[in-house]
Write a protein that holds these residues in place. Structure first.
Motif, PDB file in Angstrom:
ATOM      1  N   PRO A  37       6.215  -3.567  -6.031  1.00 46.91           N
ATOM      2  CA  PRO A  37       4.893  -2.930  -6.007  1.00 46.91           C
ATOM      3  C   PRO A  37       4.933  -1.528  -6.608  1.00 46.91           C
ATOM      4  O   PRO A  37       5.946  -0.832  -6.511  1.00 46.91           O
ATOM      5  CB  PRO A  37       4.561  -2.863  -4.505  1.00 46.91           C
ATOM      6  CG  PRO A  37       5.466  -3.837  -3.852  1.00 46.91           C
ATOM      7  CD  PRO A  37       6.704  -3.883  -4.683  1.00 46.91           C
ATOM      8  N   ALA A  38       3.842  -1.121  -7.227  1.00 46.30           N
ATOM      9  CA  ALA A  38       3.726   0.252  -7.726  1.00 46.30           C
ATOM     10  C   ALA A  38       3.747   1.220  -6.556  1.00 46.30           C
ATOM     11  O   ALA A  38       3.355   0.877  -5.441  1.00 46.30           O
ATOM     12  CB  ALA A  38       2.447   0.403  -8.548  1.00 46.30           C
ATOM     13  N   MET A  39       4.191   2.439  -6.813  1.00 42.68           N
ATOM     14  CA  MET A  39       4.386   3.410  -5.732  1.00 42.68           C
ATOM     15  C   MET A  39       3.249   4.400  -5.593  1.00 42.68           C
ATOM     16  O   MET A  39       3.279   5.253  -4.698  1.00 42.68           O
ATOM     17  CB  MET A  39       5.701   4.170  -5.972  1.00 42.68           C
ATOM     18  CG  MET A  39       6.907   3.275  -6.019  1.00 42.68           C
ATOM     19  SD  MET A  39       8.424   4.185  -6.436  1.00 42.68           S
ATOM     20  CE  MET A  39       9.541   2.802  -6.696  1.00 42.68           C
ATOM     21  N   LEU A  40       2.238   4.317  -6.451  1.00 42.00           N
ATOM     22  CA  LEU A  40       1.161   5.296  -6.410  1.00 42.00           C
ATOM     23  C   LEU A  40       0.410   5.251  -5.085  1.00 42.00           C
ATOM     24  O   LEU A  40       0.196   6.289  -4.442  1.00 42.00           O
ATOM     25  CB  LEU A  40       0.191   5.069  -7.566  1.00 42.00           C
ATOM     26  CG  LEU A  40      -1.071   5.953  -7.554  1.00 42.00           C
ATOM     27  CD1 LEU A  40      -0.690   7.422  -7.613  1.00 42.00           C
ATOM     28  CD2 LEU A  40      -2.000   5.582  -8.700  1.00 42.00           C
ATOM     29  N   LEU A  41      -0.008   4.059  -4.654  1.00 42.78           N
ATOM     30  CA  LEU A  41      -0.803   3.963  -3.431  1.00 42.78           C
ATOM     31  C   LEU A  41      -0.041   4.424  -2.193  1.00 42.78           C
ATOM     32  O   LEU A  41      -0.570   5.215  -1.401  1.00 42.78           O
ATOM     33  CB  LEU A  41      -1.311   2.533  -3.245  1.00 42.78           C
ATOM     34  CG  LEU A  41      -2.407   2.075  -4.210  1.00 42.78           C
ATOM     35  CD1 LEU A  41      -2.806   0.638  -3.900  1.00 42.78           C
ATOM     36  CD2 LEU A  41      -3.625   2.982  -4.134  1.00 42.78           C
ATOM     37  N   PRO A  42       1.207   3.967  -1.965  1.00 45.22           N
ATOM     38  CA  PRO A  42       1.932   4.476  -0.798  1.00 45.22           C
ATOM     39  C   PRO A  42       2.128   5.989  -0.827  1.00 45.22           C
ATOM     40  O   PRO A  42       1.960   6.663   0.189  1.00 45.22           O
ATOM     41  CB  PRO A  42       3.276   3.740  -0.861  1.00 45.22           C
ATOM     42  CG  PRO A  42       3.005   2.512  -1.652  1.00 45.22           C
ATOM     43  CD  PRO A  42       1.962   2.905  -2.653  1.00 45.22           C
TER      44      PRO A  42
END
Length: 205
Positions: free
Chosen positions: A93-98
């Motif tokens: 998963p991309a790390m932007l949201l977390p």
């Protein structure tokens, strides 16, 4: 092709570099989040503003260790973009949201805590704004996690089933795929945060 040679061939396809970089970036993000959270608390504890260096007399010097926030923010962004880029190659998963959700939630918590303790309306308003910015990220992750848990595998042909079984375990995860990515992110991020607390304590000593 023998079973042994097939196993060696599959092992050779595992993108170790992408795995290591992705996991390292998650660890660094956790560390930087801890630095930003603790540095902000230190500055808020002296009234919300401070200064260091310069030729003039400083009324409120910055607490020791608070300088780490100047390192934390750019380093965290570099880790987020790098980790997301390498993570795409292994289906992580991309790390932007977390990162976005945790950063604004943590900083908003500081605003609320000091705002209610000191009766500062401006701090409370900032806390509302920061949590308002964090909410969409939390909601998006909640929806993705719910879809992951409730997802049902569609009917597949025998050929598709064999191809899926033969696929590397590192390329099978995605935002709506394996929940194990979120478990790994949580463990690595928490480890980075504990390490960041230790480094901050040393810098503040």
């Amino acid at each position: 092709m023998t079973a042994e040679s097939e196993s060696v061939s599959q092992t050779a396809r595992i993108p170790y570099r992408a795995i290591v970089v992705t996991f390292l970036c998650v660890f660094v993000i956790g560390m930087c989040l801890a630095w930003a959270f603790l540095s902000m608390r230190a500055v808020a504890g002296v009234g919300g503003s401070c200064a260091s260096g310069g030729a003039y007399e400083i009324a409120t010097p910055c607490p020791e260790g608070s300088w780490l926030i100047a390192v934390a923010i750019p380093l965290m962004l570099i880790a987020m973009f790098s980790g997301s880029g390498f993570g795409m190659t292994i289906g992580a998963p991309a790390m932007l949201l977390p990162m976005w959700a945790l950063l604004f939630t943590a900083l908003g918590w500081n605003f609320f805590e000091f705002g209610f303790a000191d009766g500062s309306v401006s701090f409370i308003v900032c806390g509302v704004m920061f949590w308002g910015m964090a909410l969409p990220a939390w909601w998006a992750m909640f929806v993705a996690l719910k879809n992951t848990i409730l997802k049902r595998a569609p009917e597949e042909t025998e050929k598709a089933r064999k191809e899926r079984q033969a696929a590397s375990a590192w390329s099978s995860g995605s935002l709506d795929g394996s929940i194990w990515w979120w478990v790994l992110y949580t463990v690595l991020g928490a480890g980075g945060a504990f390490f960041g607390v230790a480094v901050y304590a040393l810098a503040s000593a």
